[in-house]
Design an enzyme around this catalytic site. Structure first.
Site, short mmCIF file in Angstrom:
data_model
loop_
_atom_site.label_atom_id
_atom_site.label_comp_id
_atom_site.label_asym_id
_atom_site.label_seq_id
_atom_site.Cartn_x
_atom_site.Cartn_y
_atom_site.Cartn_z
N GLU A 262 4.79 -2.80 -5.57
CA GLU A 262 4.28 -2.29 -4.04
C GLU A 262 5.07 -3.50 -3.19
O GLU A 262 4.60 -4.81 -3.45
CB GLU A 262 2.85 -2.40 -4.10
CG GLU A 262 2.31 -1.90 -2.79
CD GLU A 262 1.07 -2.79 -2.21
OE1 GLU A 262 1.12 -3.45 -1.23
OE2 GLU A 262 0.14 -2.85 -2.95
N CYS A 301 -0.50 -5.24 3.57
CA CYS A 301 0.49 -4.48 3.41
C CYS A 301 0.42 -3.06 3.83
O CYS A 301 1.19 -2.39 3.99
CB CYS A 301 0.73 -4.42 1.84
SG CYS A 301 -0.52 -3.83 0.82
#
Length: 707
Positions: A262, A301
């Site tokens: 990720e 994020c």
């Protein structure tokens, strides 16, 4: 270790805490004050030993527990950490996190443990084998079948986590791996790894986890990938550049290490053309943007980096964002009363964010709100809330005349920074969102179902999650930037292409799916689930396969009941009078049951036929054991299919077989799924379904029952 004292952050490897020498280490400071907290160094850690210990001791100890037993330990661990979360808060403040930020990280991580514990026990079998889909017949006579099973990976999972969520980031990866039965080696990011260490120390001291199921590597471990192979998994959260370097390692390319990442994500929020100033959607949009800019000081994020709004709404959106920040955001040390936004994680991170913003300004962006380099414009009333050594930064909003400027869609300032760009049409909004080259999440904010559908379907392939926001969800939404353990967290392209969370999907992510082929008896023995054609021990009618002397399966507790135990009933004939009575009693007077001529004209029926639910009710009467016993309740049926109509004069019988037995770890009873098949007098299948019952582990309630 206490992070109030200067020292080296220790690691937990092979069942022992290890503290390497501090030579060449990285100094870690309080994000708010600049005070030296600790030093992080990899030193001479035996990384190869950690991998071997996980594969050996960790695998052995985890395999002693079933999926349910491991899930229950997560609940126990969650309760243990929940009682100690205030201690974690005190350390979390030093990372620049406010109380709300700490709740998201710490309480959120604990919540993940609770959720996976619940879902694991509710949705998975109480074994170590998970069946994937239905069996496939591979021979005409049914003697050879194929199926798919999931079993735990035989290695370890290395979890390299980012600095912004030192607790949640660890627990959201650990929970599904633990349930799957795969040992975890955690490698936290240096700036906030000291908080991860405190959490891991609590977990180890609890004594709840099996030995070897969790290890911690603090500091550098550059050769970690060298010791992994096809048995192992590497789960990375961080920059795209680092992810690219890691996944190009020979052990990933040629060695078969399973790699999941990720990475960077320029997430978008799209304001629909209907969501003009003054609407509930406009207000919800602004609230979401400011929340994402200031939560964890924008170090998420999933934060909104690109706000894609109608051209006519650009000024209104910027003004509304600025007004909300002015009214609600107070910058400073989160330990000071009234502060709502803390520092970035480190002064190094502050420099990186400022550099990214400057690059964006140099490339054509305009600072529409805030002042770069001067955090003192919105601070807590107490001047001591802003220390010179702190990594403080005010929220910034950038405006772009060129909505397609490449740097806007490629450079991420990982802090309290967001851009606003205008679009002319819904189609252009979709194009702009896609220019992020793959993102974790996008918000679509509109109250127009058609616009929502066009936008969502247009951007879905570029995003891991789409958050649809309107007046109906404005109060109940979990938020644009809040991944929930029930849903997949990840995204395509730039976002790394990985998938985490997602409920039971993420458990299976840590397992190997294997196709297995064999006889019904062999597959039943392998999976613990009865397959059609496997041996049965039937009570009831000898004419239809029962063995004399076999005990009715409803007289057996879980301690006595075996897969394949069942009942074969005698036939029961159907009459029009019974069909009519059922129709009148229930109100289901559909013509196929009560009108002979109309039923005969129907291509599916030979004439009037019995209700499907009448047949299921009769089946219950054919297989039930009426006296009190270990069967406590019938709590439903699944997969019901009606296959052959039953006309007046036909007869039906039922065969019931114990298909799956699931003892509950925490209760004195368990669940039994029974394979039920209704046949007619010609041995044609009338209906198939699963009956679900709750059965005592031991026949205690009615053991001495007297009529």
């Amino acid at each position: 270790m206490s992070t109030s004292q200067i020292g080296v952050v220790p690691s937990f490897i092979a069942g022992q805490w290890q503290t390497p020498e501090a030579q060449g280490g990285t100094e870690v400071r309080d994000a708010n004050t600049g005070e030296l907290l600790t030093t992080v160094t990899g030193g001479s850690l035996d990384v190869a030993g950690a991998v071997a210990y996980g594969r050996g001791v960790g695998q052995r100890e985890l395999s002693k527990l079933s999926l349910h037993e491991r899930a229950l330990k997560l609940k126990e661990l969650a309760m243990y950490l929940n009682e100690r979360r205030k201690d974690l808060y005190e350390v979390s403040y030093k990372t620049g996190a406010t109380k709300i930020d700490s709740m998201v990280d710490i309480d959120g991580g604990i919540g993940v443990l609770f959720t996976f514990s619940s879902k694991g026990r509710r949705e998975l079998p109480n074994s170590n084998v998970i069946i994937d889909g239905n069996a496939e017949p591979l021979s005409k006579d049914g003697s050879f079948l194929g199926s798919h099973i999931y079993t735990a990976l035989s290695g370890v999972v290395v979890q390299v986590n980012a600095f912004n969520f030192p607790v949640w980031g660890m627990l959201e990866k650990f929970a599904p791996a633990f349930i799957a039965g795969v040992p975890t080696i955690v490698k936290p990011a240096t700036p906030t790894g000291y908080l991860t260490e405190v959490a891991v120390r609590m977990i180890i001291e609890s004594g709840i986890l099996p030995e070897g199921s969790l290890q911690l590597i603090s500091g550098s471990a550059r050769d970690l990938m060298d010791h992994l192979d096809y048995r192992d998994m590497f789960s990375f959260t961080g920059s795209a550049a680092t992810a690219s370097r890691l996944k190009s390692h020979p052990n990933v390319i040629d060695g078969g290490v399973r790699f999941s990442a990720e990475t960077d994500s320029l997430n978008a929020a799209i304001l629909g053309p209907d969501a003009v100033e003054g609407t509930a959607e406009f207000d919800a949009f602004v609230k979401a943007v400011v929340g994402e800019m200031t939560s964890k000081a924008g170090q998420k994020c999933t934060a909104i980096r690109r706000n894609i709004v109608p051209e006519a709404q650009v000024d209104a959106v910027i003004n509304a964002i600025g007004k909300r920040i002015d009214e609600r955001v107070v910058l400073g040390d989160p330990r000071v009363a009234g502060v709502t936004m803390g520092a970035l994680a480190s002064v190094e991170q502050l420099r990186d964010v400022r550099a990214a913003v400057q690059d964006m300004l140099d490339a054509g962006g305009e600072l529409a709100f805030g002042r770069l380099g001067d955090p003192a414009v919105r601070v807590a009333p107490e001047r001591d809330a802003i220390a010179e050594g702190g990594a403080f930064m005010s929220p910034l909003v950038l405006r772009w005349d060129d909505a397609r400027n490449p740097i806007l869609h490629s450079r991420e300032a990982f802090g309290p920074v967001s851009s606003v760009i205008g679009y002319g049409s819904v189609e252009e909004a979709i194009e702009l969102a896609a220019m992020g080259s793959g993102s974790l999440v996008a918000t679509v904010c509109t109250n127009d179902p058609e616009i929502m559908r066009t936008l969502t379907l247009g951007i879905a392939a570029h995003h891991g999650r789409v958050h649809i926001l309107n007046r109906e969800t404005a109060r109940s939404t979990t938020g644009h930037g809040s991944p929930v353990p029930h849903l997949v967290h990840g995204g395509p392209g730039r976002a790394g292409g990985g998938e985490e969370l997602g409920g039971i999907r993420s458990v299976m992510h840590h397992m190997q799916r294997t196709a297995v082929q064999g006889s019904p008896n062999m597959l039943t023995a392998l999976t613990g689930v009865w397959h059609t054609g496997a041996a049965r021990q039937l009570a009831g009618s000898e004419k239809f396969g029962a063995t004399p002397g076999n005990v009715h399966p409803f007289r057996k507790s879980l301690a006595e009941l075996k897969i394949g135990d069942g009942l074969a009933s005698d036939l029961r004939q159907v009459s029009q009078e019974e069909i009519t009575a059922f129709a009148n009693e229930t109100g289901d007077t559909f013509y196929a049951h009560v009108n002979q001529l109309a039923a005969e004209a129907n291509p599916f029926f030979p004439g009037t036929v019995a209700h499907g639910y009448l047949l299921v009710s009769w089946a219950a009467g054919l297989f039930v054991e009426p006296a009190p016993g270990p069967v406590l309740a019938n709590y439903g049926l699944e997969n019901l299919r009606f296959i052959t109509p039953v006309a007046v004069g036909d007869s039906v019988r039922v065969t019931l077989t114990a298909k799956k037995i699931t003892p509950r770890v925490t209760d004195e009873y368990g669940e039994v799924a029974w394979d039920a098949i209704l046949h007619n007098q010609n041995d044609e299948i009338v209906a198939t379904y699963d009956v679900l019952t709750l059965v005592e582990k031991e026949d205690t309630i009615y053991a001495n029952w007297q009529d």
